[in-house]
Design an enzyme around this catalytic site. Structure first.
Site, mmCIF file in Angstrom:
data_model
loop_
_atom_site.group_PDB
_atom_site.id
_atom_site.type_symbol
_atom_site.label_atom_id
_atom_site.label_comp_id
_atom_site.label_asym_id
_atom_site.label_seq_id
_atom_site.Cartn_x
_atom_site.Cartn_y
_atom_site.Cartn_z
ATOM 1 N N HIS A 143 4.545 -10.266 1.295
ATOM 2 C CA HIS A 143 5.249 -11.229 1.533
ATOM 3 C C HIS A 143 6.054 -10.354 3.238
ATOM 4 O O HIS A 143 6.160 -9.234 3.439
ATOM 5 C CB HIS A 143 6.848 -10.709 0.950
ATOM 6 C CG HIS A 143 5.821 -11.526 -0.410
ATOM 7 N ND1 HIS A 143 6.382 -12.582 -1.411
ATOM 8 C CD2 HIS A 143 4.967 -10.546 -1.356
ATOM 9 C CE1 HIS A 143 5.037 -12.607 -2.554
ATOM 10 N NE2 HIS A 143 4.805 -11.374 -2.679
ATOM 11 N N ASN A 221 1.092 -2.550 -8.757
ATOM 12 C CA ASN A 221 1.397 -3.072 -7.457
ATOM 13 C C ASN A 221 2.830 -2.991 -7.297
ATOM 14 O O ASN A 221 3.385 -4.405 -7.470
ATOM 15 C CB ASN A 221 0.538 -4.377 -7.195
ATOM 16 C CG ASN A 221 -1.281 -4.469 -7.798
ATOM 17 O OD1 ASN A 221 -1.848 -4.576 -8.501
ATOM 18 N ND2 ASN A 221 -1.611 -2.758 -7.032
ATOM 19 N N GLY A 251 -10.686 -3.709 -9.843
ATOM 20 C CA GLY A 251 -11.257 -2.749 -9.287
ATOM 21 C C GLY A 251 -10.183 -2.303 -8.418
ATOM 22 O O GLY A 251 -10.422 -1.416 -8.070
ATOM 23 N N HIS A 253 -6.879 -3.557 -6.494
ATOM 24 C CA HIS A 253 -5.731 -3.356 -6.993
ATOM 25 C C HIS A 253 -5.311 -2.650 -8.015
ATOM 26 O O HIS A 253 -4.497 -1.484 -7.947
ATOM 27 C CB HIS A 253 -4.858 -4.894 -8.169
ATOM 28 C CG HIS A 253 -4.608 -6.014 -6.566
ATOM 29 N ND1 HIS A 253 -5.983 -6.627 -5.809
ATOM 30 C CD2 HIS A 253 -4.122 -6.782 -5.686
ATOM 31 C CE1 HIS A 253 -5.128 -7.588 -4.933
ATOM 32 N NE2 HIS A 253 -4.625 -7.000 -4.374
ATOM 33 N N ASP A 277 -4.208 -13.485 -8.933
ATOM 34 C CA ASP A 277 -3.511 -13.507 -7.730
ATOM 35 C C ASP A 277 -3.981 -14.065 -6.483
ATOM 36 O O ASP A 277 -4.180 -13.250 -5.496
ATOM 37 C CB ASP A 277 -2.712 -12.629 -7.330
ATOM 38 C CG ASP A 277 -1.872 -11.985 -6.563
ATOM 39 O OD1 ASP A 277 -1.242 -12.742 -6.401
ATOM 40 O OD2 ASP A 277 -1.674 -10.654 -6.288
#
Length: 387
Positions: A143, A221, A251, A253, A277
């Protein structure tokens, strides 16, 4: 004229359990029930899908893009339609297009587009997920830090107004940028509040759950981790049954060992819900794209900024289901629930989504014995093509 349609496969998973030698009865856009093949109502149209499994269509709480479109760049009804269509190919029949932290005018345009998409009954559109801008700089992930800010009363009022016209509104926020009182006001308005992109302590996370938060965004995360003396948000998400937790099962994240530990440790009734996501790459051959003016690179199943920071996922829902079943060893029915029933429960829509109970939406995914998508129906209408 009999308006019933019977969809048949070798096995039917209804969201809770399995049925063999059965057919799913659909009337219009609604599930009528499940019956044995030898007890079909007279005159019903039988469609043998030739699939191994029929299951409730997948429900995705976090979808940033697909089909070459990123919601941040295309906050329009057309953008939403493209994203929903791209993910339908992979079995997702209901999703929340997700806006990553952006400027206020982009947020306003996204909300307006979501309201119009709801009015137009865009196939697959289930509401919006606003991930930011009210996050913590220390856990910003991909972000834009220049756009992260605290929630104002004007922001709160705009979200409450938006929820009145959206079928579902999910907001990811961090305790660093919102108050418990603001969370309580969001929850009272029917907005689903998810904690994420935060360094919050376990005790603070629980206080925000007490205020009305019901989810944790992509567990492990961009959040405080589980340690020996400070359980963090990871610990709160696993320990408190009031929280659902999104999980990106690619596999990359989250390490498979950590996923296995989380699945075994999660206290209910809130469960772990698979999320993709996903970015604009899904359903395309794109090798890069931009987010807030920064290039995101696609390589070897990962999406990253130039410095290697993960930036969303190159993941579709049927791949996440296969990963959970084949790599993590989760029983197939449970893997399917993680992709359908649990996310539907997380956003309060389990009466219509993630289930084949009578009266539910006729959203169906047909799967081969190798767990490839062989067919998709949204609201009783077959989506074509799916490959």
């Amino acid at each position: 004229m009999n308006d019933l349609l019977a969809l048949a496969a070798n096995r039917i998973f209804d969201g809770e359990g399995w049925h063999d030698d059965a057919a799913l009865l659909v009337r219009g856009d609604t599930v009528e029930g499940i019956v044995s093949r030898d007890r079909l109502p007279p005159g019903v149209e039988l469609c043998d899908t030739a699939a191994e499994i029929l299951a409730p269509g997948f429900v995705d709480l976090q979808v940033n893009g697909g089909g070459g479109v990123l919601l941040n760049d295309h906050p329009t009804v057309e953008g939403i339609e493209t994203i929903c269509r791209a993910h339908a190919r992979f079995g997702t029949t209901a999703l929340l297009p997700t806006l990553i932290t952006d400027l206020p005018d982009v947020t306003a345009a996204t909300i307006a587009a979501g309201i119009e998409a709801g009015k137009q009954n865009v196939p697959g559109f289930a509401g919006l997920h606003l991930e930011g801008p009210h996050l913590a700089l220390t856990r910003k992930g991909a972000h834009d830090p220049q756009l992260i800010r605290a929630m104002t009363e004007a922001d709160l009022a705009a979200l409450v107004d938006a929820r009145r016209e959206l079928p579902t509104l999910l907001c990811t926020v961090a305790p660093e940028s919102v108050t418990p009182q603001q969370v309580a006001a969001l929850a009272a308005a029917g907005i689903s509040v998810s904690l994420g992109h935060t360094d919050t302590s376990y005790a603070t996370a629980i206080a925000y759950v007490d205020a009305g938060a019901t989810l944790a965004t992509h567990i492990f995360n961009a959040m405080s981790q589980l340690t020996n003396r400070e359980p963090g948000l990871v610990g709160a998400a696993l320990d408190d049954g009031r929280l659902f937790a999104g999980l990106i099962a690619d596999g990359y994240h989250v390490d498979p060992a950590s996923i296995g530990v989380a699945v075994r440790a999660k206290r209910g009734p809130g469960r772990i819900a698979l999320v993709t996501d996903a970015m604009s790459t899904i359903g395309t051959t794109m090798t890069e794209f931009t987010l807030n003016g920064r290039t995101i690179y696609r390589k070897d199943g990962r999406l990253t900024l130039a410095d290697g920071t993960l930036a969303g996922a190159d993941l579709d829902m049927i791949s996440a289901v296969r990963f959970m079943h084949e790599r993590i060893g989760v029983e197939l029915g449970e893997a399917l629930r993680m992709a359908s029933l649990y996310p539907a429960q997380a956003m309060g829509r389990a009466d219509r989504l993630g289930t084949f109970a009578r009266g539910a939406a006729a959203d169906v995914v047909a799967l081969s014995h190798k767990l490839n998508v062989a067919g998709v129906w949204i609201g009783g209408r077959k989506i074509s093509p799916v490959s």
